[in-house]
Design an enzyme around this catalytic site. Sequence first.
Site, PDB file in Angstrom:
ATOM      1  N   ARG A  13       0.846  -1.211   0.000  1.00  0.00           N
ATOM      2  CA  ARG A  13       0.000   0.000   0.000  1.00  0.00           C
ATOM      3  C   ARG A  13       0.883   1.266   0.000  1.00  0.00           C
ATOM      4  NH1 ARG A  13      -0.543   4.670   2.613  1.00  0.00           N
ATOM      5  NH2 ARG A  13      -0.250   3.629   4.607  1.00  0.00           N
ATOM      6  N   HIS A 205       5.150   4.053  12.769  1.00  0.00           N
ATOM      7  CA  HIS A 205       5.312   4.001  11.307  1.00  0.00           C
ATOM      8  C   HIS A 205       6.354   5.058  10.923  1.00  0.00           C
ATOM      9  CE1 HIS A 205       3.245   3.939   7.169  1.00  0.00           C
ATOM     10  NE2 HIS A 205       3.893   5.086   7.109  1.00  0.00           N
ATOM     11  N   HIS A 207       9.296   6.663   8.179  1.00  0.00           N
ATOM     12  CA  HIS A 207       9.921   6.774   6.856  1.00  0.00           C
ATOM     13  C   HIS A 207      11.395   7.111   7.056  1.00  0.00           C
ATOM     14  CE1 HIS A 207       6.475   6.610   3.979  1.00  0.00           C
ATOM     15  NE2 HIS A 207       5.824   6.682   5.132  1.00  0.00           N
ATOM     16  N   CYS A 238       4.141   9.163   0.475  1.00  0.00           N
ATOM     17  CA  CYS A 238       2.765   9.602   0.280  1.00  0.00           C
ATOM     18  C   CYS A 238       2.719  10.575  -0.897  1.00  0.00           C
ATOM     19  CB  CYS A 238       2.260  10.285   1.540  1.00  0.00           C
ATOM     20  SG  CYS A 238       0.642  11.018   1.305  1.00  0.00           S
TER      21      CYS A 238
HETATM   22  N1  COA Z   1     -13.045   5.086  -2.817  1.00  0.00           N
HETATM   23  C1  COA Z   1     -13.342   5.284  -4.130  1.00  0.00           C
HETATM   24  N2  COA Z   1     -13.901   6.417  -4.600  1.00  0.00           N
HETATM   25  C2  COA Z   1     -14.187   7.371  -3.708  1.00  0.00           C
HETATM   26  C3  COA Z   1     -13.905   7.215  -2.344  1.00  0.00           C
HETATM   27  C4  COA Z   1     -13.309   6.022  -1.911  1.00  0.00           C
HETATM   28  N3  COA Z   1     -12.986   5.819  -0.632  1.00  0.00           N
HETATM   29  N4  COA Z   1     -14.296   8.336  -1.707  1.00  0.00           N
HETATM   30  C5  COA Z   1     -14.794   9.169  -2.628  1.00  0.00           C
HETATM   31  N5  COA Z   1     -14.737   8.577  -3.844  1.00  0.00           N
HETATM   32  C6  COA Z   1     -15.175   9.136  -5.136  1.00  0.00           C
HETATM   33  C7  COA Z   1     -16.576   9.684  -5.069  1.00  0.00           C
HETATM   34  O1  COA Z   1     -17.513   8.680  -5.337  1.00  0.00           O
HETATM   35  C8  COA Z   1     -16.534  10.738  -6.135  1.00  0.00           C
HETATM   36  O2  COA Z   1     -16.609  10.104  -7.403  1.00  0.00           O
HETATM   37  P1  COA Z   1     -17.352  10.809  -8.648  1.00  0.00           P
HETATM   38  O3  COA Z   1     -16.626  12.099  -8.862  1.00  0.00           O
HETATM   39  O4  COA Z   1     -17.160   9.817  -9.745  1.00  0.00           O
HETATM   40  O5  COA Z   1     -18.751  10.984  -8.198  1.00  0.00           O
HETATM   41  C9  COA Z   1     -15.130  11.312  -6.015  1.00  0.00           C
HETATM   42  O6  COA Z   1     -14.358  10.263  -5.426  1.00  0.00           O
HETATM   43  C10 COA Z   1     -15.075  12.546  -5.164  1.00  0.00           C
HETATM   44  O7  COA Z   1     -15.713  12.272  -3.917  1.00  0.00           O
HETATM   45  P2  COA Z   1     -15.629  13.256  -2.667  1.00  0.00           P
HETATM   46  O8  COA Z   1     -16.349  12.631  -1.535  1.00  0.00           O
HETATM   47  O9  COA Z   1     -16.058  14.633  -3.099  1.00  0.00           O
HETATM   48  O10 COA Z   1     -14.118  13.200  -2.333  1.00  0.00           O
HETATM   49  P3  COA Z   1     -12.972  14.282  -2.516  1.00  0.00           P
HETATM   50  O11 COA Z   1     -12.841  14.720  -3.924  1.00  0.00           O
HETATM   51  O12 COA Z   1     -13.158  15.286  -1.463  1.00  0.00           O
HETATM   52  O13 COA Z   1     -11.692  13.363  -2.223  1.00  0.00           O
HETATM   53  C11 COA Z   1     -10.828  11.474  -0.998  1.00  0.00           C
HETATM   54  C12 COA Z   1     -11.474  12.829  -0.945  1.00  0.00           C
HETATM   55  C13 COA Z   1     -10.382  11.113   0.386  1.00  0.00           C
HETATM   56  C14 COA Z   1     -11.805  10.458  -1.539  1.00  0.00           C
HETATM   57  C15 COA Z   1      -9.632  11.473  -1.984  1.00  0.00           C
HETATM   58  O14 COA Z   1      -8.872  12.624  -1.731  1.00  0.00           O
HETATM   59  C16 COA Z   1      -8.766  10.273  -1.819  1.00  0.00           C
HETATM   60  O15 COA Z   1      -9.149   9.147  -2.109  1.00  0.00           O
HETATM   61  N6  COA Z   1      -7.522  10.460  -1.368  1.00  0.00           N
HETATM   62  C17 COA Z   1      -6.598   9.391  -1.179  1.00  0.00           C
HETATM   63  C18 COA Z   1      -5.702   9.688  -0.057  1.00  0.00           C
HETATM   64  C19 COA Z   1      -4.609   8.668   0.044  1.00  0.00           C
HETATM   65  O16 COA Z   1      -4.733   7.521  -0.316  1.00  0.00           O
HETATM   66  N7  COA Z   1      -3.467   9.122   0.545  1.00  0.00           N
HETATM   67  C20 COA Z   1      -2.338   8.312   0.718  1.00  0.00           C
HETATM   68  C21 COA Z   1      -2.416   7.464   1.919  1.00  0.00           C
HETATM   69  S1  COA Z   1      -2.429   8.299   3.458  1.00  0.00           S
HETATM   70 ZN    ZN Z   2       3.713   6.199   5.338  1.00  0.00          ZN
END
Ligand code: COA
Ligand code: ZN
Length: 302
Positions: A13, A205, A207, A238
Amino acid sequence: MRETVIINDVGPRDGLQNQQRILTPQQRLELVRALVAAGVKHIEVGSFVSPRAVPAMAGAAEVLAGLPQDSDRRFTVLIPNMKGYELARAAGATSVNMVLYASEGMAQKNANMGMLQAEQVTADILHRARQEGIRVAAAIAVAFECPFDGPTDPAVVQRIVAQFLQLGADEVSVADTIGAANPGQVRVLTQTLVERHGAERLSCHFHDTRAMGLANVFAATESGIRKFDSSIGGLGGCPFAPGASGNVATEDVVMMLEQMGYDTGIALAPLVAAAELAKSLTGTAPGGRATPWLRRQLERIK
Ligand code: COA
Ligand code: ZN
């Protein structure tokens, strides 16, 4: 009897989420299987996040579906919100890792939420997960320093740890997301936390951005912490935290702890093979610092 230290490999991950080369779910499973073959019992196998935000983690359900069925191991997935929880649960996850934040800047950049909002979301998920029999860990990102807001006030971390242990989280992890902590800080913070809460549900955790990953693991063991995240081949970083390099390498952590007399249950020869696989799959895994030495030892005992 040697004392046990649990290693949770987050390579599939944290290690893969930021790679240029995007691996298929089958390739990610190959890496998980190599870790399992080395005796790694706790593995973070992917995340249910927006595939637009993190394309490398798309297909996490396929990874879950292909995992070895073995009650002896714990496979965890990271989730950022309730949607992630629901997708993870539908895919058969039994253990999830939520992200909490010790800074506003990181909460906004990573999850598009405020710190308190992320805490509320996590509390809601925790409540639901307890009813549904899902294990919940919570990781506190940027627990030492934030790339946007600067040094973290340890009191913030202490407050969040206390709150989530109180709420019944199965584990709370203190995460040095950008690898900025030094062993002195780690010792003070982990000592305080262990004195207040015991070490049972705490983990760390680290890095290795500033080459202090192993020293930080050591400092935390001195405080009584017995559970660590690390990443095979030192993969990691990240995508939303500029400057973060790989996690401390699993092979280095295992070698150090075993030499110190702890029992990790992990065998170094197949672990080095897993690190080589991580390198060939990604092209970028730096490998542990002890890799050349380890290889020579393994050649000698062949
Ligand atoms: N899994 C899959 N899709 C997701 C989701 C999830 N957990 N959460 C939200 N979405 C989708 C929504 O369905 C929406 O899709 P659409 O545009 O097709 O309708 C879109 O993402 C935006 O949703 P929203 O709730 O407005 O989220 P956001 O744009 O505010 O984004 C996160 C927030 C958290 C979903 C996004 O920033 C994210 O996934 N970040 C990943 C962070 C990460 O992995 N960081 C590294 C590890 S710490
Ligand atoms: Zn990390």
